[in-house]
Each structure stands twice: as structure tokens, then as C-alpha cells.
Motif scaffolding. Structure first.
Motif, mmCIF file in Angstrom:
data_model
loop_
_atom_site.group_PDB
_atom_site.id
_atom_site.type_symbol
_atom_site.label_atom_id
_atom_site.label_comp_id
_atom_site.label_asym_id
_atom_site.label_seq_id
_atom_site.Cartn_x
_atom_site.Cartn_y
_atom_site.Cartn_z
ATOM 1 N N ALA A 1 -14.833 9.425 -1.153
ATOM 2 C CA ALA A 1 -15.052 8.488 -2.258
ATOM 3 C C ALA A 1 -14.691 7.079 -1.808
ATOM 4 O O ALA A 1 -13.867 6.874 -0.918
ATOM 5 N N GLU A 2 -15.318 6.096 -2.452
ATOM 6 C CA GLU A 2 -15.074 4.704 -2.053
ATOM 7 C C GLU A 2 -13.603 4.330 -2.220
ATOM 8 O O GLU A 2 -13.006 3.705 -1.341
ATOM 9 N N PHE A 3 -13.006 4.718 -3.343
ATOM 10 C CA PHE A 3 -11.608 4.362 -3.562
ATOM 11 C C PHE A 3 -10.700 5.061 -2.554
ATOM 12 O O PHE A 3 -9.709 4.505 -2.087
ATOM 13 N N GLY A 4 -11.062 6.302 -2.185
ATOM 14 C CA GLY A 4 -10.271 7.030 -1.207
ATOM 15 C C GLY A 4 -10.324 6.385 0.163
ATOM 16 O O GLY A 4 -9.310 6.311 0.865
ATOM 17 N N GLN A 5 -11.501 5.899 0.535
ATOM 18 C CA GLN A 5 -11.636 5.225 1.815
ATOM 19 C C GLN A 5 -10.842 3.927 1.841
ATOM 20 O O GLN A 5 -10.235 3.573 2.857
ATOM 21 N N LEU A 6 -10.824 3.222 0.722
ATOM 22 C CA LEU A 6 -10.024 1.993 0.631
ATOM 23 C C LEU A 6 -8.537 2.302 0.757
ATOM 24 O O LEU A 6 -7.802 1.580 1.438
ATOM 25 N N PHE A 7 -8.102 3.380 0.102
ATOM 26 C CA PHE A 7 -6.704 3.791 0.214
ATOM 27 C C PHE A 7 -6.364 4.132 1.665
ATOM 28 O O PHE A 7 -5.303 3.769 2.174
ATOM 29 N N PHE A 8 -7.282 4.839 2.318
ATOM 30 C CA PHE A 8 -7.071 5.247 3.702
ATOM 31 C C PHE A 8 -6.934 4.025 4.616
ATOM 32 O O PHE A 8 -5.989 3.918 5.398
ATOM 33 N N GLU A 9 -7.878 3.102 4.509
ATOM 34 C CA GLU A 9 -7.883 1.925 5.386
ATOM 35 C C GLU A 9 -6.652 1.043 5.195
ATOM 36 O O GLU A 9 -6.202 0.378 6.129
ATOM 37 N N SER A 10 -6.097 1.050 3.991
ATOM 38 C CA SER A 10 -4.944 0.181 3.720
ATOM 39 C C SER A 10 -3.722 0.556 4.554
ATOM 40 O O SER A 10 -2.801 -0.243 4.716
ATOM 41 N N ASN A 11 -3.712 1.756 5.109
ATOM 42 C CA ASN A 11 -2.569 2.207 5.902
ATOM 43 C C ASN A 11 -2.553 1.637 7.317
ATOM 44 O O ASN A 11 -1.558 1.814 8.035
ATOM 45 N N PHE A 12 -3.624 0.984 7.707
ATOM 46 C CA PHE A 12 -3.726 0.515 9.087
ATOM 47 C C PHE A 12 -3.658 -0.999 9.191
ATOM 48 O O PHE A 12 -4.082 -1.568 10.198
ATOM 49 N N ARG A 13 -3.087 -1.647 8.190
ATOM 50 C CA ARG A 13 -2.943 -3.108 8.225
ATOM 51 C C ARG A 13 -1.574 -3.495 8.760
ATOM 52 O O ARG A 13 -0.922 -4.419 8.278
ATOM 53 N N LEU A 14 -1.129 -2.778 9.770
ATOM 54 C CA LEU A 14 0.203 -3.041 10.321
ATOM 55 C C LEU A 14 0.268 -4.405 10.997
ATOM 56 O O LEU A 14 1.335 -5.030 11.051
ATOM 57 N N GLY A 15 -0.863 -4.867 11.511
ATOM 58 C CA GLY A 15 -0.900 -6.196 12.105
ATOM 59 C C GLY A 15 -0.670 -7.275 11.065
ATOM 60 O O GLY A 15 0.117 -8.210 11.279
ATOM 61 N N ASP A 16 -1.327 -7.147 9.924
ATOM 62 C CA ASP A 16 -1.147 -8.122 8.841
ATOM 63 C C ASP A 16 0.297 -8.124 8.346
ATOM 64 O O ASP A 16 0.881 -9.187 8.093
#
Length: 374
Positions: free
Chosen positions: A87-102
Motif C-alpha cells: 500500500a502507498e501509506f505502507g511504502q511511505l512508512f517503510f521509506e521513512s526508516n532510512f532517513r538516517l542521513g537527514d
């Protein structure tokens, strides 16, 4: 044969020859990339690229350093997470975990520090240890790296504060976000309440909610962090005993050490802070931030000269950060050293772009007479 056919045949021969050469070249490149070995040099270079990119205000290198396909596969063992991933919201949740650089760049921009501490190999796996420092707190990540399609990438790891693996943290973050979206009145609602209570220094009420709702909350790593924060506010005398009980059970030993170290630093327990730091260094590698934090412990213990000594020596191994600069000001104030106070305060112009009014306000907050600025 028709002359035109001869021309066409010649062109086809050239094209096929070029294509063959191109394919051979690509094959060689792929073989060269795939033959990259994981060694101390290659892994340390990988870690160095992440640090240098952040210092150049580029968080993308760290953001893209994770093997998302591997993590996605691992967290799919949870049926709720698996169902949401498409699901779109699930993919957004998933991607948010990899913003360690930010997140790490934000730490640097807020006066903190980011550092690569150590490479080591254990049980055939290659590790890199990174540390974030901000506001007298430490965040330490021990990542496991591997080669993925010719690139060194992070596959998993361990965070000292959450005391869980990177993959499990992503799994729990996903589950939390999904449940919070689909069932906002469920167990996830308590975390927001507790966060607000801790901010209000109402640890007693926070602890009550945590204990009454343990069954629906303790699967999330955040539960342990909030529990310890609440206990610290309610009964700091019980805090170390609780850490000893959790050590090796609810908390990994490395995590218990870090929590004990931060407690010792912030309560001015100088001897304990030094002993725990020595043990922590065995896991993380040496780090000048430990010397700075030891200085903070001395400051809380009232030994301002020792604190200054630690701050100044920490700077031989790391860049100046806000808390070291401000810590020196605090020590000079306690020692009534007007000359060095003014000199250090003046350095704030070059270090942080502060103007005279801002510097005077800092001096005022430290209860020192307003300095004379040029």
C-alpha cells in the motif's frame, strides 16, 4: 549482390562488432564490481564516505547506504507489516526508516556531532560503529555491512539506546505507524500520552500507564526507553538497580552500559563514569566524546578545573561543538576567570556567527557581568 545489400551487411557487421565489444566491456566492469572484497580498508572507506558527505551537507550517501530489499524481506515475517508494504501509506512508512542521513545532518546542524568510531569483524560479519552526540546524549549504532550488487551496504545492526536490531526497529516502527493509522485508539495511543507526561516531568503518571498497559506496549522498543525515563523521574535511587535487573534480559549489556554511563555523567559520579567508559570503549572503540562527557561528570561534581582539562583535551581529537564551548564558559564562570571567559565568549562570533547582543545575553544567563566587546 546488390551494392546496397553489401553496405547494409557491412553496417550490420560493424554494429554487431561494437555491440560485442560493448558487452565484453560491461562484462569486465560487472566482474570487477562483484569481485570487491569486504576488508577493513574497503569498509572503513565506506564509513568515511558517509561521514565526509554529512560534513559537506549531503545526507543522501547515508540515506542510500541501506539494503532496503533485504530489510523488506526480513520484516515481511510480520503479517500486518507484509500486508501494508504494497500500500502507498505502507511504502511511505517503510521509506521513512532510512532517513538516517537527514537525522544525522540535523544533529550536526543543531550543534551536535557525528563520528565513525570503529571497524571490526566478528563471526564472519563486518561491522561499523557510528555515534551521534546531541544535548549530552549519545546514540550509538553498530551496523553490519555486506556487498550487494557490487556495493557495500548496511544490512542490519544494533542500536544501543533502543537495544534492538536495525531490522527489528524498522519492523516495530512499521507496525507502530500502521496500528496508529488503522486503530488510533489502540495501544499506540499511550506513547503520545507518555511522551507529553515526561515532558511535563510527570514521571509518576507515565510509569503508571506503562505498567498498566505493558501487555500492549512492551513489544515496541520505545517502551523500555520510556520506562527508564519515567523511573529516572520518579525514583532515581532505584534506577541503577533496575538497569542491573534488565541487563542481559530486557536490555543488551551494551545498552545497559550506555544507560549507566549517561546516569553517572549527569549525576556527577566521576569514578563510575570513568569505569563504565573504559568498558564501553571495548565495544565502540575510543572516542573523544567520552572525555568530554567525563568533563561533564566533573562539572556536576564541582571540580571545574578537571572539567576544563577534559574539555580542552577532547578538542584535540574532535571539532569544537556548542556544548564544549558553552561548557568552557560555565567553568570559567564558576572559577571566576573573567579573562578566559571573555576570550571564549568572543570566539562565539567566529564559531557560531553570534553577535554582541547574543553574546551579552549568554553572559547574562551565566550571571557574569556583561563583557566589553569590540
Amino acid at each position: 549482390m546488390n551494392p546496397n545489400y553489401k553496405k547494409i551487411a557491412s553496417l550490420l557487421t560493424v554494429v554487431l562488432l561494437i555491440s560485442f565489444i560493448s558487452c565484453q566491456q560491461k562484462k569486465v566492469v560487472v566482474e570487477e564490481i562483484e569481485s570487491v572484497e569486504l576488508t577493513q580498508n574497503t569498509v572503513e572507506s565506506f564509513a568515511g564516505l558517509i561521514v565526509n558527505a554529512l560534513l559537506l551537507n549531503n545526507p543522501g550517501v547515508f540515506n542510500e547506504a541501506f539494503d532496503k530489499a533485504y530489510v523488506r524481506q526480513q520484516i515481511s515475517d510480520n503479517s500486518i507489516v507484509y500486508s501494508a508494504l504494497d500500500a502507498e501509506f505502507g511504502q511511505l512508512f517503510f521509506e521513512s526508516n532510512f532517513r538516517l542521513g537527514d537525522k544525522s545532518l540535523d544533529v550536526i546542524n543543531r550543534g551536535g556531532d557525528f563520528r565513525f568510531l570503529k571497524y571490526y569483524e566478528k563471526d564472519g560479519e563486518h561491522h561499523v560503529v557510528f555515534r551521534n552526540y546531541l544535548d549530552y546524549g549519545l546514540k550509538i549504532d553498530d551496523y553490519i555491512v555486506d556487498t550487494v550488487k557490487g556495493k557495500i551496504m548496511i544490512k542490519d545492526g544494533f542500536n544501543y539506546i533502543s537495544s534492538t536490531t536495525f531490522v527489528n526497529q524498522v519492523r516495530c516502527n512499521m507496525l507502530f505507524d500502521i496500528m496508529n493509522r488503522t486503530n488510533p485508539e489502540g495501544g499506540t495511543k499511550y506513547f503520545g500520552q507518555i511522551r507529553e507526561l515526561l515532558y511535563q516531568r510527570n514521571g509518576r503518571e507515565a510509569l503508571r500507564i506503562l505498567e498498566e498497559n505493558r501487555a500492549v506496549m512492551e513489544e515496541y522498543p520505545l517502551y523500555k526507553q520510556y520506562y527508564l525515563q519515567s523511573l529516572m523521574q520518579v525514583n532515581p535511587q532505584r534506577y541503577l538497580a533496575q538497569l542491573d535487573e534488565m541487563d542481559g534480559q530486557a536490555l543488551d549489556h551494551r545498552s545497559a552500559l550506555l544507560y549507566k554511563f549517561l546516569f553517572a555523567v549527569n549525576t556527577g559520579a566521576v569514578v563510575e563514569a570513568e569505569e563504565i567508559a573504559i568498558e564501553l570503549i571495548e565495544f565502540t572503540g575510543d572516542d573523544p566524546i567520552y572525555l568530554f562527557m567525563f568533563g561533564v561528570a566533573n562539572f556536576h561534581a564541582g571540580d571545574y578545573e578537571a572539567a576544563l582539562y577534559c574539555y580542552e583535551n577532547a578538542l584535540t581529537g574532535m571539532r569544537m561543538i556548542w556544548d564544549i564551548w558553552y561548557g568552557c564558559l560555565q567553568c570559567y564562570r564558576k572559577l571566576d576567570d573573567r579573562e578566559n571567559f571573555d576570550k571564549t565568549l568572543e570566539a562565539g562570533k567566529e564559531l557560531y556567527g553570534l553577535n554582541d547582543t547574543e553574546l551579552q545575553e549568554i553572559a547574562k544567563n551565566l550571571n557574569f557581568a556583561t563583557a566589553n566587546f569590540e
